[in-house]
Every structure is written in structure tokens, then in C-alpha cells.
Design a protein around this motif. Structure first.
Motif, mmCIF file in Angstrom:
data_model
loop_
_atom_site.group_PDB
_atom_site.id
_atom_site.type_symbol
_atom_site.label_atom_id
_atom_site.label_comp_id
_atom_site.label_asym_id
_atom_site.label_seq_id
_atom_site.Cartn_x
_atom_site.Cartn_y
_atom_site.Cartn_z
ATOM 1 N N TYR A 19 0.839 -1.193 0.000
ATOM 2 C CA TYR A 19 0.000 0.000 0.000
ATOM 3 C C TYR A 19 0.878 1.248 0.000
ATOM 4 C CZ TYR A 19 -3.666 -3.191 1.673
ATOM 5 O OH TYR A 19 -4.557 -4.219 1.809
ATOM 6 N N THR A 20 0.463 2.247 -0.761
ATOM 7 C CA THR A 20 1.077 3.567 -0.690
ATOM 8 C C THR A 20 -0.014 4.527 -0.238
ATOM 9 O OG1 THR A 20 2.587 3.009 -2.498
ATOM 10 C CG2 THR A 20 2.365 5.336 -1.929
ATOM 11 N N ILE A 21 0.146 5.064 0.966
ATOM 12 C CA ILE A 21 -0.921 5.836 1.607
ATOM 13 C C ILE A 21 -0.411 7.227 1.972
ATOM 14 C CG2 ILE A 21 -2.511 5.933 3.574
ATOM 15 C CD1 ILE A 21 -2.355 2.890 3.715
ATOM 16 N N TYR A 22 -1.215 8.222 1.664
ATOM 17 C CA TYR A 22 -0.897 9.598 2.034
ATOM 18 C C TYR A 22 -1.482 9.894 3.409
ATOM 19 C CZ TYR A 22 -1.445 14.706 2.134
ATOM 20 O OH TYR A 22 -1.442 16.027 2.504
ATOM 21 N N LEU A 23 -0.621 10.281 4.351
ATOM 22 C CA LEU A 23 -1.044 10.644 5.700
ATOM 23 C C LEU A 23 -1.056 12.160 5.805
ATOM 24 C CD1 LEU A 23 1.167 8.137 7.753
ATOM 25 C CD2 LEU A 23 -1.104 7.767 6.792
ATOM 26 N N SER A 24 -2.223 12.711 6.104
ATOM 27 C CA SER A 24 -2.387 14.158 6.151
ATOM 28 C C SER A 24 -2.838 14.589 7.535
ATOM 29 C CB SER A 24 -3.425 14.600 5.107
ATOM 30 O OG SER A 24 -3.771 15.959 5.278
ATOM 31 N N GLY A 25 -2.146 15.568 8.093
ATOM 32 C CA GLY A 25 -2.556 16.150 9.365
ATOM 33 C C GLY A 25 -3.077 17.549 9.124
ATOM 34 N N ILE A 26 -4.312 17.818 9.524
ATOM 35 C CA ILE A 26 -4.931 19.110 9.256
ATOM 36 C C ILE A 26 -5.341 19.784 10.554
ATOM 37 C CG2 ILE A 26 -5.778 18.365 7.002
ATOM 38 C CD1 ILE A 26 -8.555 18.087 8.252
ATOM 39 N N ASP A 27 -5.534 21.090 10.469
ATOM 40 C CA ASP A 27 -6.016 21.871 11.609
ATOM 41 C C ASP A 27 -7.260 22.609 11.145
ATOM 42 O OD1 ASP A 27 -6.183 22.909 14.090
ATOM 43 O OD2 ASP A 27 -4.381 24.141 13.984
ATOM 44 N N THR A 28 -8.277 21.841 10.755
ATOM 45 C CA THR A 28 -9.434 22.408 10.086
ATOM 46 C C THR A 28 -10.296 23.250 11.011
ATOM 47 O OG1 THR A 28 -11.404 21.878 8.794
ATOM 48 C CG2 THR A 28 -10.802 20.330 10.517
ATOM 49 N N ILE A 36 4.103 10.170 3.193
ATOM 50 C CA ILE A 36 3.734 9.019 2.369
ATOM 51 C C ILE A 36 4.206 7.759 3.091
ATOM 52 C CG2 ILE A 36 4.105 7.800 0.200
ATOM 53 C CD1 ILE A 36 4.343 10.426 -1.197
ATOM 54 N N ALA A 37 3.263 6.867 3.357
ATOM 55 C CA ALA A 37 3.583 5.587 3.996
ATOM 56 C C ALA A 37 3.555 4.493 2.937
ATOM 57 C CB ALA A 37 2.577 5.278 5.100
ATOM 58 N N THR A 38 4.671 3.794 2.789
ATOM 59 C CA THR A 38 4.742 2.633 1.906
ATOM 60 C C THR A 38 4.747 1.400 2.794
ATOM 61 O OG1 THR A 38 6.070 3.922 0.348
ATOM 62 C CG2 THR A 38 5.993 1.542 0.013
ATOM 63 N N LEU A 42 7.574 2.261 5.532
ATOM 64 C CA LEU A 42 8.486 3.379 5.275
ATOM 65 C C LEU A 42 7.677 4.662 5.301
ATOM 66 C CD1 LEU A 42 11.214 4.630 4.312
ATOM 67 C CD2 LEU A 42 10.376 4.272 1.966
ATOM 68 N N LEU A 43 8.082 5.607 6.152
ATOM 69 C CA LEU A 43 7.426 6.906 6.241
ATOM 70 C C LEU A 43 8.341 7.959 5.625
ATOM 71 C CD1 LEU A 43 6.179 6.756 9.954
ATOM 72 C CD2 LEU A 43 4.886 6.158 7.895
ATOM 73 N N VAL A 44 7.855 8.639 4.596
ATOM 74 C CA VAL A 44 8.619 9.709 3.949
ATOM 75 C C VAL A 44 7.884 11.025 4.182
ATOM 76 C CG1 VAL A 44 9.440 10.665 1.771
ATOM 77 C CG2 VAL A 44 9.636 8.207 2.205
ATOM 78 N N SER A 45 8.546 11.939 4.886
ATOM 79 C CA SER A 45 7.945 13.231 5.216
ATOM 80 C C SER A 45 8.402 14.294 4.227
ATOM 81 C CB SER A 45 8.336 13.646 6.636
ATOM 82 O OG SER A 45 7.858 14.943 6.930
ATOM 83 N N THR A 46 7.439 15.099 3.788
ATOM 84 C CA THR A 46 7.727 16.217 2.893
ATOM 85 C C THR A 46 7.364 17.510 3.610
ATOM 86 O OG1 THR A 46 7.072 14.799 1.035
ATOM 87 C CG2 THR A 46 7.378 17.140 0.579
ATOM 88 N N TYR A 79 -5.751 7.805 1.105
ATOM 89 C CA TYR A 79 -5.346 8.843 2.048
ATOM 90 C C TYR A 79 -5.864 8.481 3.434
ATOM 91 C CZ TYR A 79 -10.081 10.760 2.486
ATOM 92 O OH TYR A 79 -11.412 10.915 2.766
ATOM 93 N N PHE A 80 -5.211 9.024 4.438
ATOM 94 C CA PHE A 80 -5.646 8.868 5.827
ATOM 95 C C PHE A 80 -5.435 10.228 6.482
ATOM 96 C CE2 PHE A 80 -5.726 7.589 10.204
ATOM 97 C CZ PHE A 80 -6.528 6.457 10.228
ATOM 98 N N ARG A 81 -6.525 10.853 6.917
ATOM 99 C CA ARG A 81 -6.450 12.220 7.427
ATOM 100 C C ARG A 81 -6.855 12.262 8.897
ATOM 101 N NH1 ARG A 81 -9.281 16.649 3.816
ATOM 102 N NH2 ARG A 81 -10.979 15.146 3.916
#
Length: 512
Positions: free
Chosen positions: A243-252, A267-269, A278-282, A326-328
Motif C-alpha cells: 500500500y502507498t498511503i498519504y497521511l495528512s494532518g490538518i487543523d481544520t 507518504i507511507a509505503t 516506510l514513512l517519507v515526510s515532505t 489517504y488517511f487524514r
């Protein structure tokens, strides 16, 4: 005892046994519906329930044997209580996971603003006003809001177009227009710019229009045709998944599904065969073209204004990878979940005092933190020379702490509160079935997961981003670190083991 009473003394025991049997069948049915429990465990649980039911029947089948009957009844009551409690938690688990999974829509909150001293207190009161709108940014949503006002007023509203956010705000300040129509997600962007930090104190919101849209994630197809297609997880030769999953943290500011800037972009692979994540932070200020900006670079965090699909597609372009899901998480939920877990352990690279929110100290090495402390730890950047780069590393340290705690036996003591904490705090387009399959694999295989983290880097600069009217701080990507991130992702996808030492090594300078 009369012969008739002897013939009928099995009836009370039969009633008790039938009740136990029926509840056991219901329990097994609910357990099967979760799709989380491996077949072998279902078989074992079924056999255990059959044995308990048989023992209860042997104890209660003759009412005249008082001692045995009472013992059997007590055992039946205990088993019924266990089945009832288990059924309650099964339903609660299904409801909690169903509530956060399969979220395929987002809401854009378009607001109408007037000056703070304006007499208008509702959208209806702005009938006849000239409305300021953005000429190109977020035009589709703006046009939708204008059409809504046209229908509401029964006539076409007058509009004046402005090239950027500051020009739009100035138009309202200078009475060039009576009101403006603005996507609420732009408020934070506007307040970042010089001279507009107090924008919200100078205006008032008189109404909103919520525009719901489907989340459509398009990934460039691997055949080089340029066509787009929705990516599916990779199935390995051993039957596992990648799985390639985008982890998003928001302050909505609004609902969980409201479009908002994303301050955490990871991005979590995940390879279920090698049990490696594997966690890759941008960095949030990474200066990259958005998928909707026609090549114009912007801060990565601004991608969230246009939708989480734009975040995913933008990162997919940067790393040349198809992102499946995605996972938010909202920052408010961040605190609730960690508190429900009873706290987590995070590892800090430095000994530091917080500066973003003062009053917190973290030691180099292991720190046991509650939800509020974890939030401060993951948000801090002013205490570090590396700033946003270190913040990304700390965010991944918190994720690792949550995963480690969630996979530990301690989770059983706070299971109910953890499920309750998920409500309204998480959202993902991962289907319930995929989540259930992952949990089933974890139950079947057991064991620990290896979590490796990596952060891409860049150089600070001052540029004018696509979504802003002024120059601002950005981080120009160091593409050697981006290339290394691509290499690490490819290795995990291909089933190779990546170590933290390898991730911490010098970035490759080879171009992909």
C-alpha cells in the motif's frame, strides 16, 4: 418426585441451553461479519463455544440434580455475559471503522464576507451588493457559489474580479465592493501575508455555501501513455499487499471533510509480506508545482485548499508514485487518540524547550507523552535549526509511537475509549474491507512491524507561491533527497528490507 415431573425436569435445562446456543450463533455471526478474524481463530472460537454449550447441557439437563443444575446455570450466565459484552464490542468496532472508512467526498466551505461595520447580518441582506471574487484561483467553487446566489436572489449578482487574495481583501477594505466570496480554506493563507494578519477582525461572515465534491485521485499510468487511472494496491507474488498511503494532518476550522491546508504530509509505503512501513515526510513549505497549477510552484501545504486529491496527485508527481489511499487526522483528534491510548513513547533527536507553545520540555531520547504533549512535540519547529525538517521527523516519531502502542497488549485495557476517540477525528478512503483484511493479517501473523522514516530536504528561499499575492518563505527541493526517497520506496515495494541506518545515510546524487 412424580413420574410426570421427572419426565419434564429436562425442560428448564433445555431452555437454558437453547438460549446459550442461540447467543453463541449470533456472536459467531457478528464475528464473521467483521471480516477481521482469521478462519482458524473462528474455528477455535466455534469449537470452544460448542464445548461450553455441551458442558452446560450436561450440567443442567436434569433439574432434580440441584447442585449440578445451579453450577450449570451459573456457567451459562457467565457465558451469556461474555457473549453479550463481546457482541457489544464487535458492533462498536464495526461502527467505529465504518465511520472513518470509505470517505470519498469533501466539502468546500465558500463564505460571504462583509466589512465588520456593515449592517448586513445575513446573505439575504447583501442582495444588490457588488461581490468581489478571485479571477482564477479556485474559480470552479467561486462560480458555484455565485450561481447559488443568483438562484437565491432571483437575479444575476454583480461581481468584480481580483487577481489575488490581498487585492480581494483590499477591494473590500476600500469599499470597491460591498462583499467578497472566498473559500474559507484561504483564510490562513491570507493571514500569513504582511498586513493581513488581522483580516478576520476587520470583516464578518454573513453566510456560507457548502459545496460537496467527490475525491478523485488520478495517478499517471505506468505505460507512459499519459492516461490517468485510479491506483490499486500492489498484490505481491506471495499474496500480500503493498500500500502507498498519504497521511495528512490538518487543523481544520470546520468539519473533518472540509478542505484545509495540510501541515503534515507523509507518504507511507507498507509491505505486508516484509512487515515494513516506510514513512517519507515532505516539508509543508516544499516549493513544488501542484497538480492543478499548470506548472506554477506553490507551497505543498496549499494543495489541501484545493482538495486532498490535489495533495495526493501533487506528491505522486513529485515522487513518481501512484498513491492508493489517504488517511487524514485532525489535530484535535490527535490529542484524543493518544490520551485514549494512555500516552505514547516518542524519541527526540534533541533536548529542547518548546517555543511554538511555551511551557514544555523534551529530553533527548525517550519521552513518555500524553496527547497535548505529543501535539506540541509534533508541531514544534522554532526550537530547531532545521526548523520544518525536524518537525517532519518528530511527526514521524509520533506516528511510530502510536503504531507501537496500538500493536501492544496494553491496548486491550483502553479499547473502548480508543474506539470512541476515532469519531470525527479521522477520515480515510480506505474501504472497511481493506482495513478488516489488514487486521486479519495482523491477527493471523502476529509479530512486530519495522518502521523506517526519512525526510526530504531543501533550501530556504523567498518566492511568490501560486496561491499567494506576496512573496513568502518556501523550501526549494533538494532533488537528491527526493531521488533517495524514490529509491527507498521502490525497495520497500519490491520486498527489500530497508534499515533506518540506510535511510539516515547520505542521499544519492544520482538522477532517476
Amino acid at each position: 418426585m412424580s413420574r410426570r415431573r421427572r419426565r419434564n425436569d429436562w425442560i428448564p435445562g433445555a431452555v437454558i441451553t437453547i438460549i446459550v446456543l442461540m447467543l453463541s450463533v449470533v456472536f459467531m455471526g457478528l464475528l464473521a461479519m467483521t471480516k477481521m478474524v482469521p478462519t482458524i481463530y473462528m474455528l477455535i472460537i466455534g469449537i470452544v463455544l460448542v464445548l461450553f454449550t455441551a458442558v452446560i447441557w450436561l450440567l443442567v439437563w436434569h433439574f432434580r440434580h440441584k447442585g449440578r443444575f445451579i453450577a450449570g446455570t451459573i456457567l451459562a450466565v457467565l457465558l451469556v455475559a461474555v457473549l453479550a459484552l463481546g457482541s457489544f464490542y464487535i458492533n462498536k468496532t464495526r461502527d467505529a471503522l465504518s465511520g472513518i472508512s470509505g470517505v470519498n467526498t469533501e466539502v468546500t466551505q465558500i463564505a460571504v464576507y462583509v466589512r465588520s461595520d456593515d449592517a448586513a447580518d445575513s446573505v439575504e441582506a447583501t442582495a444588490g451588493y457588488n461581490f468581489g471574487i478571485l479571477s482564477s484561483l479556485d474559480r470552479e467553487n467561486t462560480d458555484g457559489a455565485v450561481n447559488h446566489l443568483n438562484s437565491q436572489f432571483g437575479t444575476a449578482v454583480q461581481t468584480t474580479e481580483y487577481a489575488g487574495l490581498t487585492e480581494l481583501a483590499d477591494g473590500l477594505y476600500k469599499n470597491e465592493v460591498g462583499a467578497i466570496i472566498l473559500n474559507n480554506a484561504y483564510l490562513d493563507v491570507l493571514e500569513e501575508m504582511d498586513g493581513y494578519a488581522d483580516f478576520e477582525s476587520k470583516v464578518k461572515q454573513v453566510g456560507t455555501v457548502d459545496v460537496e465534491s467527490e475525491i478523485e485521485v488520478n495517478n499517471t499510468s505506468s505505460d507512459g501513455s499519459g492516461d490517468t487511472q485510479t491506483a490499486e494496491p500492489i498484490t505481491t507474488s506471495r499474496g500480500g499487499k503493498v500500500y502507498t498511503i498519504y497521511l495528512s494532518g490538518i487543523d481544520t476550522r470546520g468539519e473533518m471533510t472540509a478542505k484545509s491546508r495540510s501541515d503534515v504530509n507523509i507518504i507511507a509505503t507498507i509491505n505486508t509480506d516484509t512487515r515494513e512501513i516506510l514513512l517519507v515526510s515532505t516539508p509543508r513549505d516544499y516549493y513544488v508545482p501542484l497538480s492543478i497549477s499548470n506548472g506554477a510552484p506553490d507551497k505543498l501545504t496549499h494543495a489541501g485548499i484545493y482538495g486532498i486529491d490535489v495533495c495526493m496527485n501533487t506528491l505522486g508527481m513529485l515522487y513518481d508514485v501512484d498513491i492508493n489511499y489517504y488517511f487524514r487526522i485532525n489535530f484535535g483528534g490527535f490529542v484524543k487518540v493518544i490520551d485514549a491510548l494512555g500516552g505514547i513513547t516518542v524519541y527526540s533527536d534533541y533536548d529542547f524547550d518548546s517555543k511554538n507553545i511555551t511551557g514544555y520540555h523534551f529530553n533527548q531520547g525517550a519521552n513518555y507523552v500524553n496527547g497535548e504533549q505529543a501535539l506540541v512535540f509534533s508541531r514544534e519547529r522554532y526550537a530547531f535549526q532545521e526548523g520544518d525538517r525536524q518537525r517532519g521527523k518528530n511527526q514521524m516519531a509520533v506516528i511510530k509511537g502510536v503504531v507501537d502502542k496500538a500493536l501492544s497488549p496494553e491496548i486491550l485495557t483502553s479499547y473502548s475509549s480508543i474506539l470512541s476517540s476515532l469519531d470525527g477525528c479521522f477520515g480515510t478512503n480506505i474501504t472497511y474491507e481493506e482495513i478488516a483484511q489488514l487486521l486479519q493479517q495482523q491477527l493471523a501473523g502476529g509479530g512486530d512491524w519495522t518502521i523506517v522514516s526519512y525526510s526530504v530536504d531543501g533550501t530556504g528561499a523567498t518566492e511568490k507561491p501560486y496561491s499567494m499575492s506576496q512573496k513568502a518563505y518556501v523550501m526549494v527541493p533538494d532533488y537528491s533527497t527526493v531521488d533517495k526517497a524514490k529509491d527507498l520506496m521502490a525497495k520497500v515495494r519490491n520486498g527489500e528490507i530497508v534499515t533506518q541506518d540506510e535511510a539516515d545515510g547520505t542521499a544519492s546524487t544520482e538522477a532517476n
